[in-house]
Enzyme design. Structure first.
Site, PDB file in Angstrom:
ATOM      1  N   LYS A  13      11.592  14.262  -6.178  1.00 36.42           N
ATOM      2  CA  LYS A  13      10.831  14.566  -4.957  1.00 36.42           C
ATOM      3  C   LYS A  13      10.055  15.878  -5.105  1.00 36.42           C
ATOM      4  O   LYS A  13       8.878  15.942  -4.781  1.00 36.42           O
ATOM      5  CB  LYS A  13      11.785  14.699  -3.737  1.00 36.42           C
ATOM      6  CG  LYS A  13      12.629  13.460  -3.472  1.00 36.42           C
ATOM      7  CD  LYS A  13      13.464  13.611  -2.210  1.00 36.42           C
ATOM      8  CE  LYS A  13      14.551  14.670  -2.277  1.00 36.42           C
ATOM      9  NZ  LYS A  13      15.640  14.387  -3.225  1.00 36.42           N
ATOM     10  N   ARG A 161      19.577  26.245 -10.726  1.00 35.34           N
ATOM     11  CA  ARG A 161      20.289  26.202  -9.448  1.00 35.34           C
ATOM     12  C   ARG A 161      21.792  26.102  -9.664  1.00 35.34           C
ATOM     13  O   ARG A 161      22.245  25.342 -10.511  1.00 35.34           O
ATOM     14  CB  ARG A 161      19.802  24.993  -8.639  1.00 35.34           C
ATOM     15  CG  ARG A 161      18.477  25.223  -8.001  1.00 35.34           C
ATOM     16  CD  ARG A 161      17.910  23.967  -7.397  1.00 35.34           C
ATOM     17  NE  ARG A 161      18.859  23.231  -6.553  1.00 35.34           N
ATOM     18  CZ  ARG A 161      18.509  22.174  -5.830  1.00 35.34           C
ATOM     19  NH1 ARG A 161      17.270  21.740  -5.835  1.00 35.34           N
ATOM     20  NH2 ARG A 161      19.406  21.545  -5.102  1.00 35.34           N
TER      21      ARG A 161
END
Ligand code: AMP
Length: 216
Positions: A13, A161
């Site tokens: 995305k 992350r």
């Protein structure tokens, strides 16, 4: 044009939203990015979200809805926006409907990025981004052209992350299945849902997304 990119973590995305932003002048609204900025700044929201994000759990709806409501009202969103990572629950989807009604905006498309669940952990675990401009990379699928140097801004600093690991991925997938997947019939019933093959090469996925946006 206002659209939602919908799919599990690792579906691509963010990558596709960045490209749509570059090519079409639409604004990428990533609730994950907004929350990571809040965590980095140490704000009250960041403090509330930090632990949940590290465990791969969803942040409460009211916090997220407030975040998006303020952002959508900014002038740069008038050209259209791409929601990336929002909505993730039915309550968020209903809140979005209300926000759009209130501001006279409309949701043109919800693009479902269909992916093979088995590939997602590999995609997630290898990803990293430029610490300066946020451009996304992957150890295996998208290395910088020159090792250690960002293609976009030339920075040599990158970050990964904390929640991009195989363990947290299980919780994130469970949250997707239980809370976000029910949005597919929600949007299908409104006639705005279109599917693309999120397993295809990045350029092909982009071509398919562009195809389903025609005529909106
Ligand atoms: P993402 O960058 O979209 O993968 O989001 C990273 C994490 O931020 C998620 O695992 C959640 O903890 C939190 N998050 C992002 N967007 C939302 C949302 N719309 N609702 C609840 N939590 C969210």
């Amino acid at each position: 044009m206002n659209i939602i990119l919908l799919g599990p973590p690792g579906a691509g995305k963010g990558t596709q939203a960045q490209r749509l932003q570059q090519d079409r002048g639409m604004v990428q609204l990533s609730t994950g990015d907004m929350l990571r900025a809040a965590v980095a700044s140490g704000s009250e929201l960041g403090q509330k979200a930090k632990g949940l994000m590290e465990r791969g759990e969803l942040v409460p709806d009211d916090l997220i809805v407030g975040l998006i409501e303020n952002r959508i009202a900014q002038p740069d969103c008038a050209n259209g926006f791409i929601l990336d990572g929002f909505p993730r629950t039915e309550a968020q989807a209903r809140a979005l409907d209300k926000m759009l009604d209130k501001t006279g905006k409309k949701l043109d498309r919800v693009v479902e990025m269909e992916v093979d669940e088995k590939a997602l952990t590999e995609r997630i675990v290898g990803r990293f981004s430029c610490a300066k401009c946020g451009a996304g990379y992957h150890d295996k699928f998208k290395r910088p052209k020159v090792d250690g140097v960002c293609d976009v801004c030339g920075s040599t600093e990158f970050s990964r992350r904390k929640d991009d690991n195989a363990e947290t991925m299980k919780t994130r997938m469970a949250a997707y299945r239980a809370q976000t997947e029910p949005l597919l019939p929600y949007y299908s019933a409104r006639g705005v849902l279109r599917k693309v093959d999120g397993m295809a090469q990045m350029d092909e996925v982009y071509r398919q997304i562009s195809g389903v946006l025609v005529g909106t």
